[in-house]
Design an enzyme around this catalytic site. Structure first.
Site, PDB file in Angstrom:
ATOM      1  N   LYS A  80       0.846  -1.203   0.000  1.00 11.40           N
ATOM      2  CA  LYS A  80       0.000   0.000   0.000  1.00 11.40           C
ATOM      3  C   LYS A  80       0.877   1.247   0.000  1.00 11.40           C
ATOM      4  O   LYS A  80       0.638   2.189  -0.764  1.00 11.40           O
ATOM      5  CB  LYS A  80      -0.920  -0.002   1.228  1.00 11.40           C
ATOM      6  CG  LYS A  80      -2.064  -1.003   1.108  1.00 11.40           C
ATOM      7  CD  LYS A  80      -2.805  -1.209   2.420  1.00 11.40           C
ATOM      8  CE  LYS A  80      -3.800  -2.361   2.257  1.00 11.40           C
ATOM      9  NZ  LYS A  80      -4.401  -2.810   3.514  1.00 11.40           N
TER      10      LYS A  80
ATOM     11  N   GLN B 237      -4.841  -1.566   9.773  1.00 13.43           N
ATOM     12  CA  GLN B 237      -4.632  -2.874   9.148  1.00 13.43           C
ATOM     13  C   GLN B 237      -5.124  -3.985  10.077  1.00 13.43           C
ATOM     14  O   GLN B 237      -4.696  -4.072  11.228  1.00 13.43           O
ATOM     15  CB  GLN B 237      -3.132  -3.055   8.828  1.00 13.43           C
ATOM     16  CG  GLN B 237      -2.806  -4.314   8.082  1.00 13.43           C
ATOM     17  CD  GLN B 237      -3.353  -4.324   6.655  1.00 13.43           C
ATOM     18  OE1 GLN B 237      -3.338  -3.316   5.951  1.00 13.43           O
ATOM     19  NE2 GLN B 237      -3.845  -5.475   6.214  1.00 13.43           N
TER      20      GLN B 237
ATOM     21  N   ASP C 100     -11.381   2.715   4.351  1.00 11.12           N
ATOM     22  CA  ASP C 100     -11.676   1.276   4.310  1.00 11.12           C
ATOM     23  C   ASP C 100     -13.182   1.034   4.358  1.00 11.12           C
ATOM     24  O   ASP C 100     -13.636  -0.110   4.240  1.00 11.12           O
ATOM     25  CB  ASP C 100     -10.990   0.574   5.492  1.00 11.12           C
ATOM     26  CG  ASP C 100     -10.237  -0.668   5.061  1.00 11.12           C
ATOM     27  OD1 ASP C 100     -10.277  -0.985   3.852  1.00 11.12           O
ATOM     28  OD2 ASP C 100      -9.620  -1.315   5.913  1.00 11.12           O
TER      29      ASP C 100
END
Ligand code: NAD
Length: 294
Positions: free
Chosen positions: A57, A101, A124
């Site tokens: 990422k 994460q 997200d």
């Protein structure tokens, strides 16, 4: 000789195309405003798969001209410390997106932490407000993996409207939001899960099957109607029989056999994985544009 008849849905190539167009968009916006987009990926602990994902990422951010504000905390970090980092990033005007994460170490309440992310920076798409917007069909940041699946279907002009679509898996990360996105496209939807009886009977009726169960080889050729579209979200690390002590990545679909009768299929790796990263970057740029009023 391969008996494959299925067309490959090339998520890797599509992700590359999306990233190139985001790079252009960032360059053109930057000629009007005085700062680049910013993304903060927070990681706690040393999960090896997470490390690879976070590195990918951040590498993609660098290539596109997105600043990274990520932090990597040791596994014993307290809830308060991660909470304070999120609250600081919420206030930081140079940060457009925040991602925690997953999975987090067990002592941390991931739902409570995800709920602290400002909904406008929730790239997200897992904050209750953004999930609520999805339920209501309102605009908002959408979860990256399901959004990646939808973009692949769109790119290859695979019609969902009125079709029998089976999603295997009902997690809040993939299965549930994906089901809502498919409903919004007028799919006739079935959600299968670990308690589903006769999974094969359910999937055999489907024009499109999306596997998101985290079980290698769950979907075999006998479970798929000839000509159906098969999307494999699963990412499973299994021992590599050719190299002792090494692992390889496989999806939930027995690719070799299913590709003999499916119409379209995504590979693993190179399917939904790269699309998830592309959607994260797109969400970051969307958030940046909204926050800059462009
Ligand atoms: P999860 O464990 O939270 O959920 C799995 C779901 O599958 C559950 O709802 C469960 O009911 C269902 N399931 C399990 N066994 C089943 C069976 N035998 N038959 C039918 N249903 C079954 O997992 P998740 O977070 O939703 O992830 C699913 C998979 O997708 C994992 O392999 C994960 O690594 C992968 N994943 C990939 C990406 C990507 O970028 N491609 C992103 C997120 C998750």
């Amino acid at each position: 000789m391969s008996d494959r008849i299925a067309n490959i849905l090339d998520g890797k190539a599509l992700a590359k195309k999306i990233k190139l167009s985001l790079k252009d968009r960032i360059e053109s916006i930057q000629s009007q405003v005085n700062r680049p987009p910013g993304l903060a990926v927070l990681m706690v602990g040393d999960n090896p798969a997470s490390k690879v994902y976070v590195r990918n990422k951040e590498k993609s951010c660098g290539k596109l001209g997105i600043n990274s504000y990520g932090r990597h905390f040791p596994s014993q970090t307290s809830f308060e410390e991660v909470k304070n980092a999120i609250l600081e990033l919420n206030q930081n005007p140079e940060v457009d997106g925040i991602l925690v994460q997953l999975p987090l170490p067990e002592h941390l309440d991931s739902v409570a932490l995800l709920n602290l992310i400002h909904p406008d920076k929730d790239v997200d798409g897992l904050h209750p407000l953004n999930l609520g917007r999805l339920v209501r069909g309102e605009e908002g940041l959408r979860s990256c993996t399901p959004a990646g699946v939808m973009r692949v279907l769109e790119e290859y002009e695979i019609e969902c409207s009125g079709k029998n679509v089976v999603v295997v898996g009902r997690s809040i990360l993939v299965g549930k939001p994906l089901a809502l996105m498919l409903l919004a496209k007028n799919a006739t939807l079935t959600i299968a899960h670990s308690r589903t009886q006769n999974l094969a009977g359910v999937t055999r009726e489907a024009d499109i099957v999306v596997a998101a169960a985290g079980k290698p080889n769950l979907i075999s050729k006998e479970m798929i109607k000839v000509g159906a579209t098969v999307i494999d979200v699963g990412i499973n690390r299994i021992p590599n029989p050719e190299e002792e002590g090494k692992f390889r990545l496989v999806g939930d679909v027995d690719f070799e056999s299913v590709a003999q009768s499916a119409g379209y299929i995504t590979p693993v790796p190179g399917g939904i994985g790269p699309m998830t990263v592309a959607m994260l970057l797109e969400n970051t740029v969307l958030s940046y544009q909204r926050r800059m009023g462009i």
